[in-house]
Design an enzyme around this catalytic site. Structure first.
Site, mmCIF file in Angstrom:
data_model
loop_
_atom_site.group_PDB
_atom_site.id
_atom_site.type_symbol
_atom_site.label_atom_id
_atom_site.label_comp_id
_atom_site.label_asym_id
_atom_site.label_seq_id
_atom_site.Cartn_x
_atom_site.Cartn_y
_atom_site.Cartn_z
ATOM 1 N N GLU A 1 1.701 35.384 21.028
ATOM 2 C CA GLU A 1 0.972 35.699 19.804
ATOM 3 C C GLU A 1 1.464 37.015 19.209
ATOM 4 O O GLU A 1 1.638 37.141 17.994
ATOM 5 C CB GLU A 1 -0.530 35.771 20.086
ATOM 6 C CG GLU A 1 -1.171 34.419 20.324
ATOM 7 C CD GLU A 1 -2.616 34.511 20.763
ATOM 8 O OE1 GLU A 1 -3.356 33.528 20.571
ATOM 9 O OE2 GLU A 1 -3.019 35.560 21.313
ATOM 10 N N LYS B 1 -17.468 38.225 16.124
ATOM 11 C CA LYS B 1 -16.301 38.869 16.743
ATOM 12 C C LYS B 1 -16.079 40.288 16.224
ATOM 13 O O LYS B 1 -15.254 41.016 16.758
ATOM 14 C CB LYS B 1 -15.041 38.031 16.494
ATOM 15 C CG LYS B 1 -15.108 36.609 17.059
ATOM 16 C CD LYS B 1 -15.284 36.621 18.569
ATOM 17 C CE LYS B 1 -15.092 35.247 19.185
ATOM 18 N NZ LYS B 1 -16.056 34.242 18.747
#
Length: 231
Positions: free
Chosen positions: A106, A124
């Site tokens: 990633e 989040k």
């Protein structure tokens, strides 16, 4: 109250709306990224042109199943945008990622991109990173020595908490690149930049899940709609 799946879909649709046709697109890993992949797949089937680069084998398989044209990062080493999820995002767009185990790839894909868009539900967003355990991808050789180095770093920063080897059942979790992951439950990381630099100085650490200075925009979905945080 919207459920988690609906919020992920909402964030994914909002991020897709910003994309231009014909781009080279990095595609993330995890449940929120999968929501985006399904949205992307629907538009590809309707004629949207894109070339994708996956951050994991899992993502690559799903994209191909949905008919999204895929390339390797060697074939497309310069990307326009990466869309990915995050385990935590703070007000400075610093992230913790790696809950899905793909943090190294990633980060490589995000670094190759002109822009990184993070999609998530609003839960989040945090004031201080660290409630989510920090994933640290490590070489299997010298695991105990690397573990002790991480613990010493935490102690010098006044942090504590468990550092555990991620497992799948009774076996260690192995990343797509053949490494292990240590999950460090620090609780809070008041200086992510200092933590990042200290971890990068340990030879046995391949990469860590602090993404600093990489995210251009966060698209956060909640019951009252979508909020956008920009750098």
């Amino acid at each position: 109250m919207a459920d988690a799946a609906a919020l992920k879909r909402q964030a994914a649709e909002a991020a897709f709306a910003d994309l231009e046709e014909g781009i080279n697109l990095g595609i993330g890993t995890g449940s929120t990224a999968e929501a985006f992949i399904r949205v992307l797949g629907e538009h590809v089937r309707a004629g949207f042109k894109v070339a994708g680069v996956a951050t994991s084998q899992r993502t690559d398989r799903l994209c191909r199943e949905l008919g999204i044209p895929m390339r390797t990062l060697d074939e497309l080493p310069i990307l326009d945008v990466t869309v990915d999820g995050a385990d935590e995002v703070d007000g400075k767009l610093r992230l913790i990622k790696g809950g899905g185990g793909a943090l190294l790839r990633e980060k490589i894909v995000a670094h190759a991109s002109a822009k990184m868009i993070v999609i998530a539900d609003e839960t989040k967003r945090v004031e201080t990173l660290g409630a989510f355990p920090l994933p640290i991808e490590v070489n299997g050789f010298g695991l105990t020595a690397t573990f002790l180095s991480i613990r010493r770093i935490a102690e010098t920063m006044g942090l504590s908490g468990e550092i555990i080897l991620r497992k799948v059942g009774d076996d260690p979790f192995i990343t797509d690149s053949g490494h292990l992951i240590l999950d460090a439950s620090f609780g809070r990381i008041p200086d992510p930049e200092a933590m990042s630099a200290a971890l990068h100085a340990v030879p046995g650490i391949v990469e860590h899940g602090l993404f600093i200075g990489m995210c251009s925009e966060a698209v956060l979905a909640g019951p009252n709609g979508v909020e956008r945080l920009k750098s």
